[in-house]
Design an enzyme around this catalytic site. Structure first.
Site, PDB file in Angstrom:
ATOM      1  N   ARG A 102      47.340  24.833  39.849  1.00 51.83           N
ATOM      2  CA  ARG A 102      46.937  23.562  39.247  1.00 51.83           C
ATOM      3  C   ARG A 102      47.160  23.659  37.741  1.00 51.83           C
ATOM      4  O   ARG A 102      46.613  24.544  37.091  1.00 51.83           O
ATOM      5  CB  ARG A 102      45.455  23.335  39.564  1.00 51.83           C
ATOM      6  CG  ARG A 102      44.922  22.038  39.071  1.00 51.83           C
ATOM      7  CD  ARG A 102      43.574  21.739  39.674  1.00 51.83           C
ATOM      8  NE  ARG A 102      42.518  22.644  39.219  1.00 51.83           N
ATOM      9  CZ  ARG A 102      41.243  22.533  39.588  1.00 51.83           C
ATOM     10  NH1 ARG A 102      40.879  21.601  40.431  1.00 51.83           N
ATOM     11  NH2 ARG A 102      40.337  23.362  39.141  1.00 51.83           N
ATOM     12  N   ASP A 197      34.791  29.600  41.738  1.00 52.24           N
ATOM     13  CA  ASP A 197      36.232  29.733  41.946  1.00 52.24           C
ATOM     14  C   ASP A 197      36.488  30.670  43.139  1.00 52.24           C
ATOM     15  O   ASP A 197      36.216  31.869  43.074  1.00 52.24           O
ATOM     16  CB  ASP A 197      36.894  30.286  40.691  1.00 52.24           C
ATOM     17  CG  ASP A 197      38.417  30.228  40.803  1.00 52.24           C
ATOM     18  OD1 ASP A 197      39.043  29.549  39.990  1.00 52.24           O
ATOM     19  OD2 ASP A 197      38.980  30.873  41.734  1.00 52.24           O
TER      20      ASP A 197
HETATM   21  N1  URA Z   1      38.989  25.609  43.528  1.00 60.07           N
HETATM   22  C1  URA Z   1      37.945  26.476  43.606  1.00 60.07           C
HETATM   23  O1  URA Z   1      38.142  27.665  43.813  1.00 60.07           O
HETATM   24  N2  URA Z   1      36.715  25.986  43.455  1.00 60.07           N
HETATM   25  C2  URA Z   1      36.455  24.697  43.230  1.00 60.07           C
HETATM   26  O2  URA Z   1      35.289  24.323  43.110  1.00 60.07           O
HETATM   27  C3  URA Z   1      37.552  23.806  43.143  1.00 60.07           C
HETATM   28  C4  URA Z   1      38.808  24.297  43.296  1.00 60.07           C
END
Ligand code: URA
Length: 206
Positions: A102, A197
């Site tokens: 991303r 994450d």
């Molecule tokens: N990716 C993740 O690892 N955690 C989130 O909360 C959103 C995207």
């Protein structure tokens, strides 16, 4: 498209361990595998089966055998935390990979790796633990469709309402199996309450 929220005590137990900030990487990986096992059982509904003859120690009977080929596609890197569960449960699995990062400024998905096997006639299970904005998953599914994937189920651990909406809009034919749909996304596009994450927690890169 169907949205199935798996709500059983085993899934919920290990989901709480995933959410806890006190779970270390080893505990986290083990809980991720166990949640994924529940989700894979649910995602397997509808797989094509054959009747087979089986000899028990007492007499002959009929049983079932999964006859449909299966392709698992973990979205890198956090999808790797669910691949063991797929390989443990399902026969005839081939594994493809889609690497999507991303862009933290534009929040658009950027592909950095793709390797997909033949998917014609097969059930494709896309493994994306955190369905946040839905950008990476929608992108990965578009690439899978480009390569002939048609019968697609997304397996997620936690989704946001916005992520579910986006997937339903862009890929209305894709089923979603998830352990929880959480409250919302925060300003950094993390799912709240979420688990933080996923990739960092799986691989100890926090
Ligand atoms: N990716 C993740 O690892 N955690 C989130 O909360 C959103 C995207």
């Amino acid at each position: 498209m169907s949205l199935t929220v798996v709500d059983n005590p085993i899934t919920n137990h290990y989901l709480a361990i995933l959410r806890s900030r006190h779970s270390n990487s080893e505990t986290f990986r083990s809980a991720a595998r166990r949640v994924a096992l529940s989700l894979v059982h649910e995602a397997a509904r509808g797989l094509l089966e054959d009747d087979i003859e089986v000899e028990t120690p007492l007499e002959g009977t009929t049983g079932k055998r999964i006859s449909q080929g299966i392709v698992a596609v973990p979205v890198l890197r956090s999808g790797l935390g669910m691949i063991d569960a797929v390989l443990a449960l399902l026969p005839n699995v081939s594994v493809g990979y889609v690497g999507v990062a991303r862009d933290e400024v534009t929040i658009k998905p950027e592909e950095y790796y793709i390797k997909l096997p033949d998917m014609a006639g097969k059930k494709v299970l896309v493994l994306e633990p955190m369905l946040a904005t839905g950008g990476s998953l929608a992108y990965a599914i578009a690439r899978i469709k480009d390569r002939g994937g048609e019968d697609i189920t997304a397996i997620c651990v936690i989704a946001s309402p916005a992520g579910v909406d986006r997937l339903q809009e862009e890929h209305p034919d894709v089923d979603i199996v998830v352990a929880s749909v959480d409250r919302d996304l925060d300003y950094r596009y993390y799912i709240r309450p979420g688990l933080g994450d996923m990739g960092d927690r799986l691989f100890g890169t926090v």
